[in-house]
Write a protein that holds these residues in place. Structure first.
Motif, PDB file in Angstrom:
ATOM      1  N   THR A   1       0.831  -1.205   0.000  1.00 44.11           N
ATOM      2  CA  THR A   1       0.000   0.000   0.000  1.00 44.11           C
ATOM      3  C   THR A   1       0.862   1.250   0.000  1.00 44.11           C
ATOM      4  O   THR A   1       0.600   2.200  -0.736  1.00 44.11           O
TER       5      THR A   1
ATOM      6  N   PHE B   1      -6.624   4.739  -7.784  1.00 43.80           N
ATOM      7  CA  PHE B   1      -7.597   3.661  -7.613  1.00 43.80           C
ATOM      8  C   PHE B   1      -6.957   2.448  -6.948  1.00 43.80           C
ATOM      9  O   PHE B   1      -7.574   1.799  -6.092  1.00 43.80           O
ATOM     10  N   ALA B   2      -5.719   2.139  -7.330  1.00 49.60           N
ATOM     11  CA  ALA B   2      -5.019   1.004  -6.710  1.00 49.60           C
ATOM     12  C   ALA B   2      -4.820   1.253  -5.216  1.00 49.60           C
ATOM     13  O   ALA B   2      -5.056   0.362  -4.388  1.00 49.60           O
TER      14      ALA B   2
ATOM     15  N   SER C   1      -8.160   1.059  -3.375  1.00 44.77           N
ATOM     16  CA  SER C   1      -8.597  -0.330  -3.270  1.00 44.77           C
ATOM     17  C   SER C   1      -7.834  -1.063  -2.168  1.00 44.77           C
ATOM     18  O   SER C   1      -8.429  -1.772  -1.349  1.00 44.77           O
ATOM     19  N   LEU C   2      -6.524  -0.863  -2.135  1.00 47.23           N
ATOM     20  CA  LEU C   2      -5.709  -1.502  -1.093  1.00 47.23           C
ATOM     21  C   LEU C   2      -6.067  -0.993   0.301  1.00 47.23           C
ATOM     22  O   LEU C   2      -5.969  -1.727   1.284  1.00 47.23           O
TER      23      LEU C   2
ATOM     24  N   HIS D   1      -9.058   0.047   1.119  1.00 48.07           N
ATOM     25  CA  HIS D   1     -10.485  -0.246   1.327  1.00 48.07           C
ATOM     26  C   HIS D   1     -11.291   1.030   1.605  1.00 48.07           C
ATOM     27  O   HIS D   1     -12.125   1.060   2.516  1.00 48.07           O
TER      28      HIS D   1
ATOM     29  N   LEU E   1     -12.712   2.838  -1.195  1.00 48.42           N
ATOM     30  CA  LEU E   1     -13.339   3.181  -2.472  1.00 48.42           C
ATOM     31  C   LEU E   1     -14.739   3.776  -2.323  1.00 48.42           C
ATOM     32  O   LEU E   1     -15.200   4.491  -3.198  1.00 48.42           O
ATOM     33  N   ASN E   2     -15.410   3.483  -1.222  1.00 51.66           N
ATOM     34  CA  ASN E   2     -16.776   4.008  -1.040  1.00 51.66           C
ATOM     35  C   ASN E   2     -16.817   5.249  -0.141  1.00 51.66           C
ATOM     36  O   ASN E   2     -17.894   5.708   0.228  1.00 51.66           O
TER      37      ASN E   2
END
Length: 156
Positions: free
Chosen positions: A2, A68-69, A72-73, A75, A77-78
């Protein structure tokens, strides 16, 4: 992993977006200068600024990829701050790709086509400066959101 992807995201943002914001901001005034005092050196500077904007805009595509990576790593994204940043980044990219770069190209074309006595519409360079300012403001807002991250665990 990360931390590596986050570092690449930040480096890509600094290396790619920084030059675009500076070169795009300098372009309208340089174009006006090239029109008022024609010369190869002045015109070459305008072309270089446009090239910096075009090349680094393409390099800048790495910023959302690593972003984005990273998200995502991590957590996240939302997260509302991230969704807002994504939307603002998309608007900035569209503004650059659909308005700023084409208008720079149009001004360069106008300078080339009127080599005897180059003339530029002052309103066109003013509109370009305004659009560039909006682009820069969007990126500044995204940067602040990335640092402050409302609701983050950092307490910032």
């Amino acid at each position: 992993m990360t931390k590596l992807v986050l570092a690449l995201h930040v480096l890509a943002a600094i290396i790619a977006v920084g030059p675009v914001t500076v070169a795009a901001s300098m372009f309208p005034a340089a174009a006006r200068r090239a029109a008022s005092s024609p010369g190869d050196e002045v015109f070459a500077g305008v072309r270089i600024l446009n090239r910096i904007c075009r090349v680094y805009a393409e390099v800048g595509l790495a910023v959302p990829v690593f972003g984005f990576a990273t998200a995502s790593l991590m957590h996240v994204l939302n997260s509302p701050w991230l969704i807002t940043s994504i939307i603002l980044t998309a608007v900035a990219a569209l503004l650059l790709g659909q308005l700023v770069l084409p208008r720079q190209h149009a001004l360069l074309t106008a300078l080339v086509e009127s080599t005897a006595e180059p003339r530029l519409d002052r309103a066109a360079t003013a509109r370009l400066a305004m659009l560039t300012g909006c682009f820069n403001l969007l990126w500044a807002t995204v940067t602040v959101l990335m640092i402050v991250r409302p609701g983050s665990a950092t307490g910032a």
